[in-house]
Design an enzyme around this catalytic site. Structure first.
Site, PDB file in Angstrom:
ATOM      1  N   ARG A   1      -1.842  -5.276   3.985  1.00 48.14           N
ATOM      2  CA  ARG A   1      -1.647  -4.405   4.975  1.00 48.14           C
ATOM      3  C   ARG A   1      -0.086  -4.183   5.243  1.00 48.14           C
ATOM      4  NH1 ARG A   1      -2.126  -5.227  11.186  1.00 48.14           N
ATOM      5  NH2 ARG A   1      -0.759  -3.466  11.794  1.00 48.14           N
TER       6      ARG A   1
ATOM      7  N   PHE B   1     -14.719  -4.960   1.747  1.00 47.82           N
ATOM      8  CA  PHE B   1     -15.229  -3.600   2.085  1.00 47.82           C
ATOM      9  C   PHE B   1     -16.112  -3.756   0.255  1.00 47.82           C
ATOM     10  CE2 PHE B   1     -13.803  -2.066   5.936  1.00 47.82           C
ATOM     11  CZ  PHE B   1     -14.603  -3.164   6.934  1.00 47.82           C
TER      12      PHE B   1
ATOM     13  N   SER C   1      -4.811   5.245   5.335  1.00 50.40           N
ATOM     14  CA  SER C   1      -4.642   3.377   5.709  1.00 50.40           C
ATOM     15  C   SER C   1      -4.340   2.897   4.796  1.00 50.40           C
ATOM     16  CB  SER C   1      -5.888   2.231   6.584  1.00 50.40           C
ATOM     17  OG  SER C   1      -5.613   3.220   7.252  1.00 50.40           O
TER      18      SER C   1
ATOM     19  N   ARG D   1       0.692  -1.286  -0.231  1.00 45.69           N
ATOM     20  CA  ARG D   1      -0.073   0.003   0.207  1.00 45.69           C
ATOM     21  C   ARG D   1       0.790   1.654  -0.003  1.00 45.69           C
ATOM     22  NH1 ARG D   1      -1.642   0.862   5.656  1.00 45.69           N
ATOM     23  NH2 ARG D   1      -0.389  -0.683   7.052  1.00 45.69           N
TER      24      ARG D   1
ATOM     25  N   HIS E   1      -5.612  -4.154   2.478  1.00 46.45           N
ATOM     26  CA  HIS E   1      -5.850  -4.989   3.789  1.00 46.45           C
ATOM     27  C   HIS E   1      -6.461  -6.096   3.652  1.00 46.45           C
ATOM     28  CE1 HIS E   1      -4.838  -0.992   5.508  1.00 46.45           C
ATOM     29  NE2 HIS E   1      -4.627  -1.498   6.543  1.00 46.45           N
TER      30      HIS E   1
ATOM     31  N   ASP F   1      -7.639  -6.840  13.667  1.00 47.51           N
ATOM     32  CA  ASP F   1      -8.920  -6.443  13.189  1.00 47.51           C
ATOM     33  C   ASP F   1      -9.805  -7.750  13.411  1.00 47.51           C
ATOM     34  OD1 ASP F   1      -8.087  -3.930  13.680  1.00 47.51           O
ATOM     35  OD2 ASP F   1      -8.607  -3.189  11.451  1.00 47.51           O
TER      36      ASP F   1
ATOM     37  N   GLU G   1     -19.893   2.670   0.780  1.00 48.50           N
ATOM     38  CA  GLU G   1     -18.420   2.170  -0.255  1.00 48.50           C
ATOM     39  C   GLU G   1     -19.529   1.554  -1.952  1.00 48.50           C
ATOM     40  OE1 GLU G   1     -18.652   0.729   3.094  1.00 48.50           O
ATOM     41  OE2 GLU G   1     -16.760   1.459   3.888  1.00 48.50           O
TER      42      GLU G   1
END
Lengths: 326, 271
Positions: A173, A89, A43, A16, A115, A123, A64
């Protein structure tokens, strides 16, 4: 080719981070590139782009479905939107917006999700996409890319921007080992044979490419020569290379940080069962949800390691000479 | 200058003929929107049938995509494709799909059919116009049952956030949806208050009064800083007596006998 990598000292960069930097670079070259996020720009690293090109960055808030709908409209009016959020998402919450407003009209939207996979870690399962490749792969008109490291991510993002049509890009991530340098050339629809051996072919993508290379080194010390194929282009799939390495080795292991249903393992199995059936075993998440924990611990717990690939490779090699009796 | 009432009546006849030929489709919500679509295509929008992908054209998104027949009729009457194509609606190998397909039909600006998605894409187009400092406007026709979709409100919030005053949504407020009256299936009222609360200008008019629609669209053009919605009060099945205000005519095509009766009625209006 018996490449040995210095795994202790290898440089690690998150995909990322490479994504954010590449967006800034592309933004300078192409004024039609716009970037949209759903309140996760720090993020996903689209915040890097927002800082340099605030007039071309649009936060959609925690919405989204609308992220995808707006992106479709922007693309229909000639823009090249990159839409980013977490993979769960992007592909799950907004699946039907992607299907009907982006894939069906083949609009030029780049869905760049971060992610992905259980390496999200703490998470937990709600945020760990293990089915995103399956969802995106099943959509006509969709190109599906899952890079292995920061350099490949840079090239994947550039290739996606240059390609006209919808693309799904899967990023993780974690900071992951840098496996490629700038001499590497990524192409949509092409797999990359990173290491050649006659006994077994390991076909991997994402952070499992590094594990596959480690596994090949371990196998080498046991006298087993493994081919390692980095297969970032999940769709279109490089069928020629996959068939060729299967012909050369006669045994295949797939490795991915994704459910063994519907991802790279399934894609490879589909191609080989129709064209050149050989014993094949899939390393991946075994049709189960993840959980909270440190990423490195979860990868071990869910069998996403070089050790697991080695074990599975030994098993699949044994199957090579077994004739199936009726 | 096209007589808009006559054009709306012609569009209604086209709708009946198309649906009778296709033997399936959605007459109720197509007929309720005929005047709105006639005003858009024959008075309001800057479009060129010779150049359907003209970059500076006004855009139209039929968010209530099941009303495709009203859009196809308007496009054919405007000259985007031959009228004969209308009678091949929904048939294998022909380009007029059951719901609008932008890749197949000249003049269709967005593929729609899954409710709630059209307004979101329309807002994206309006945003593109803002980014490029273009003067084109984006028009979107929304259904009143459709507003139960959460995405409608996500799009509404974002359109206000980005001050998309180049976006005009028209709500075809016929009060009925497949399973019955909106109020019984899922009450969406008070619509004007809801849209105002989301940061929109709200105009209200009779959706069958072409003069009133024209006037409201003129007003909307001069409202700056906010998107605008016209709540257009309509009658589902408008123009065909046995279809008017009948939820049962949402998604059923008329038989050829019913179509004959409907066409006689519509031609009578025209005379």
């Amino acid at each position: 080719m018996t490449e040995r990598i210095d795994w202790e000292n290898i440089k690690k960069i998150a995909m990322r981070d490479a994504y954010g930097q590449t967006l800034v670079q592309l933004g300078g070259q192409n004024k039609d590139i716009v970037v949209l996020d759903a309140d996760l720009s720090k993020s996903t690293k689209t915040a890097d782009f927002a800082k340099v090109f605030p007039e071309r960055f649009f936060n959609m808030g925690i919405a989204e479905q609308n992220l995808m709908g707006f992106s479709a409209g922007l693309a229909a009016a000639g823009k090249v939107p990159f839409a980013s959020t977490f993979a769960v998402f992007a592909t799950g919450r907004a699946f039907e917006q992607i299907r009907n407003s982006i894939a069906y009209p083949k609009l030029n939207v780049k869905i760049a999700a971060t992610h992905a996979g259980i390496s999200v870690g703490e998470d937990g399962a709600s945020h760990q996409a293990i089915e995103d490749l399956a969802l995106m792969r099943a959509l006509p008109n969709m190109t599906v890319l899952a890079p292995a490291d920061a350099e490949e991510t840079r090239q994947v993002i550039k290739a996606a921007a240059a390609y006209k049509g919808p693309v799904y890009i899967r990023m993780g991530r974690l900071a992951v080992p840098v496996l490629f340098d700038q001499s590497y050339k990524f192409e949509i629809g092409k797999a990359n044979v990173r290491r050649e051996g006659k006994d077994v072919a390991i076909i991997a993508n994402g952070l499992m490419v590094a594990e596959a290379l480690k596994a090949a080194e371990i196998l080498n010390s046991q006298g087993i020569e493994a081919t390692v194929v980095n297969c970032a282009s999940v769709k279109p799939l490089d069928e020629n290379t996959i068939i060729a390495v299967s012909q050369q080795t006669g045994a295949v292991v797939t490795a991915e940080e994704h459910n063994i249903i519907g991802g790279l393992g399934s894609a490879v199995a589909e191609v080989l069962s129709e064209n050149y059936p050989v014993p094949l075993c899939r390393v991946g998440i075994k049709d189960t949800f993840g959980e909270s924990g440190r990423p490195e611990e979860l990868l071990v717990k869910y069998g996403l390691t070089a050790a697991e690939i080695v074990k599975v490779a030994q098993k699949v090699i044994k199957k090579k000479n077994c004739k199936i009796s009726a | 200058m096209t007589n808009l009432k006559e054009m709306a009546c012609q569009i209604r006849q086209d709708i009946i003929e198309m649906l009778a030929a296709a033997k399936s489709g959605h007459p109720g919500g197509s007929l309720s929107a005929a005047d709105i679509v006639a005003v858009l295509y024959f008075s309001e929008m800057r479009i060129d049938p010779e150049n359907p992908s003209w970059p500076d054209r006004d855009r139209f998104v039929l968010s209530k995509g099941h009303a495709a027949p009203v859009l196809y009729a308007a496009l054919a009457e405007k000259g985007f494709f031959p009228r004969e194509e209308l009678l091949k609606l929904r048939q294998t190998g022909h380009f007029l799909q059951g719901h609008p397909d932008m890749k197949k039909v000249p003049g269709v600006d967005m593929s729609t059919g899954s409710l709630g998605q059209g307004i979101s894409a329309a807002a994206g187009m309006a945003l593109a116009g803002k980014i490029d400092n273009k003067s084109y406007r984006v028009y979107c026709l929304l259904g009143d049952g459709e507003v139960a979709e959460g995405l409608v409100w996500e799009a509404a919030m974002a359109a206000a956030q980005y001050k998309l005053d180049n976006l005009l949504v028209i709500l075809d407020n016929n009060g009925l949806q497949i399973d019955g009256p909106n109020k019984e299936v899922m009450n969406s009222e008070p619509l004007a208050d809801k849209w105002r609360a989301f940061g929109w200008n709200v105009l209200e008019t009779d959706g069958h009064d072409t003069g009133g629609l024209n006037a409201s669209m003129e007003v909307a053009k001069n409202l700056r800083g906010k998107p605008t919605i016209i709540l257009a009060k309509t009658v589902k099945g408008k123009g065909v007596s046995f279809m008017e205000n009948q939820a049962g005519w949402h998604g059923n095509a008329p038989s050829s006998e019913q179509a004959d009766i409907a066409l006689k009625e519509l031609r009578g209006v025209k005379a």
